[in-house]
Design a protein around this motif. Structure first.
Motif, mmCIF file in Angstrom:
data_model
loop_
_atom_site.group_PDB
_atom_site.id
_atom_site.type_symbol
_atom_site.label_atom_id
_atom_site.label_comp_id
_atom_site.label_asym_id
_atom_site.label_seq_id
_atom_site.Cartn_x
_atom_site.Cartn_y
_atom_site.Cartn_z
ATOM 1 N N SER A 1 5.993 1.348 7.597
ATOM 2 C CA SER A 1 5.020 0.270 7.413
ATOM 3 C C SER A 1 4.959 -0.628 8.643
ATOM 4 O O SER A 1 3.874 -1.130 8.997
ATOM 5 C CB SER A 1 5.367 -0.553 6.164
ATOM 6 O OG SER A 1 5.179 0.209 4.986
ATOM 7 N N GLY B 1 10.645 3.655 4.469
ATOM 8 C CA GLY B 1 9.296 3.200 4.179
ATOM 9 C C GLY B 1 8.961 1.909 4.902
ATOM 10 O O GLY B 1 7.818 1.701 5.350
ATOM 11 N N ARG C 1 0.826 -1.214 0.000
ATOM 12 C CA ARG C 1 0.000 0.000 0.000
ATOM 13 C C ARG C 1 0.852 1.251 0.000
ATOM 14 O O ARG C 1 0.510 2.253 -0.627
ATOM 15 C CB ARG C 1 -0.879 0.041 1.263
ATOM 16 C CG ARG C 1 -2.171 -0.680 1.198
ATOM 17 C CD ARG C 1 -3.105 -0.259 2.333
ATOM 18 N NE ARG C 1 -2.497 -0.175 3.633
ATOM 19 C CZ ARG C 1 -2.383 -1.189 4.490
ATOM 20 N NH1 ARG C 1 -2.840 -2.374 4.164
ATOM 21 N NH2 ARG C 1 -1.825 -1.007 5.677
ATOM 22 N N ASN C 2 1.957 1.195 0.722
ATOM 23 C CA ASN C 2 2.730 2.404 0.981
ATOM 24 C C ASN C 2 3.813 2.696 -0.048
ATOM 25 O O ASN C 2 4.442 3.760 0.023
ATOM 26 C CB ASN C 2 3.362 2.320 2.374
ATOM 27 C CG ASN C 2 2.328 2.433 3.470
ATOM 28 O OD1 ASN C 2 1.292 3.069 3.297
ATOM 29 N ND2 ASN C 2 2.597 1.803 4.615
ATOM 30 N N ALA D 1 3.604 3.606 -3.035
ATOM 31 C CA ALA D 1 3.289 4.830 -3.783
ATOM 32 C C ALA D 1 3.490 6.085 -2.947
ATOM 33 O O ALA D 1 3.656 7.181 -3.493
ATOM 34 C CB ALA D 1 1.841 4.771 -4.284
ATOM 35 N N HIS D 2 3.517 5.930 -1.621
ATOM 36 C CA HIS D 2 3.664 7.083 -0.735
ATOM 37 C C HIS D 2 5.112 7.261 -0.251
ATOM 38 O O HIS D 2 5.624 8.380 -0.222
ATOM 39 C CB HIS D 2 2.754 6.929 0.481
ATOM 40 C CG HIS D 2 1.313 6.760 0.134
ATOM 41 N ND1 HIS D 2 0.539 7.778 -0.397
ATOM 42 C CD2 HIS D 2 0.495 5.673 0.217
ATOM 43 C CE1 HIS D 2 -0.678 7.340 -0.613
ATOM 44 N NE2 HIS D 2 -0.736 6.062 -0.253
ATOM 45 N N TYR D 3 5.736 6.159 0.141
ATOM 46 C CA TYR D 3 7.066 6.234 0.749
ATOM 47 C C TYR D 3 8.184 5.752 -0.163
ATOM 48 O O TYR D 3 9.360 5.989 0.122
ATOM 49 C CB TYR D 3 7.115 5.396 2.040
ATOM 50 C CG TYR D 3 6.031 5.712 3.035
ATOM 51 C CD1 TYR D 3 5.626 7.022 3.273
ATOM 52 C CD2 TYR D 3 5.414 4.690 3.759
ATOM 53 C CE1 TYR D 3 4.631 7.304 4.202
ATOM 54 C CE2 TYR D 3 4.415 4.968 4.696
ATOM 55 C CZ TYR D 3 4.037 6.276 4.902
ATOM 56 O OH TYR D 3 3.053 6.543 5.826
#
Length: 232
Positions: A67, A63, A52-53, A55-57
């Motif tokens: 998470s 990251g 999920r992350n 794309a963000h981190y």
């Protein structure tokens, strides 16, 4: 076959160990959360958070730590206390401080190719951590250019090999990840060489492009010079 002038190398788990430290830290994370959930469930939830992350981190230790914190809060229903968060942060700092372990044949292969080809390090992840590992590895002087990117796709390789070489059709990309190092390089028009690593992260798994004329696979970096004779 075309004559190659530029060779790109992945870094993590191609030139030095990386995934083993993530797996060791994940095992420690399972121990931290053992009072709240079984280890397999913790790993499953963590992988879902990482996916999920991305794309963000992006990719890398920071990251991963974020998470882990998110997973701890989710599993404990926001009851993970300061001590638990502190343990997770400490585990992340230990990962950042771990000595770099170069893989067999890495230095001798780069030394044999330097000066004969333009060598470009193409790696993704956290800028600070990747720069740290490159400096600690002692391999930096072999490269004509270093590109630390947020992700690897066909556009990335077209840009990198056009900037630092004679275009993707005169380049080869070498790495342990079929998904990030090989398939997008081939899509860009480069030769993609897979050097398998036993601990490649599951997110980087993909099916090999059997029958693709630009695809090659070798079992170790030391086989690269012999492979390159095919393109001379």
């Amino acid at each position: 076959m075309r004559r190659l002038t530029t060779i790109g190398f992945d870094a993590d788990d191609t030139l030095w160990e990386n995934e083993q430290f993530f797996q060791l830290t994940e095992a420690r994370f399972r121990e931290i959360l053992a009072p709240h959930a079984e280890g397999a469930h913790v790993s499953e939830r963590l992988l879902a958070a990482e996916r999920r992350n991305l794309a963000h981190y992006g990719f890398g230790i920071k990251g991963f730590v974020l998470s882990m914190i998110e997973t701890a809060l989710d599993i404990t229903r926001d009851k993970a206390g300061p001590e638990t968060i502190r343990q997770i942060l400490d585990a992340g700092r230990e990962m950042m401080a771990h000595p770099v372990e170069t893989l067999p044949d890495a230095e001798v292969t780069l030394a044999g190719l330097a000066g004969r080809y333009r060598l470009v390090l193409v790696t993704k992840g956290d800028l600070f951590d990747q720069e740290r590992k490159l400096a600690a590895s002692g391999l930096g002087d072999y490269f004509d250019a270093v590109e630390i990117v947020s992700d690897k796709n066909a556009a990335t390789y077209r840009r990198v090999f056009s900037r630092h070489g004679d275009g993707p059709d005169r380049a080869m990309m070498i790495g342990n990840s079929l998904k990030s190092d090989v398939l997008p390089a081939i899509a860009a028009g480069s030769v993609g060489v897979h050097v398998p690593h036993a601990l490649t992260w599951v997110v980087e798994h993909a099916e090999p492009p059997v029958g693709e004329k630009l695809f090659r696979q070798v079992e170790r970096l030391g086989a690269i010079p012999s492979l390159l004779a095919e393109f001379d």
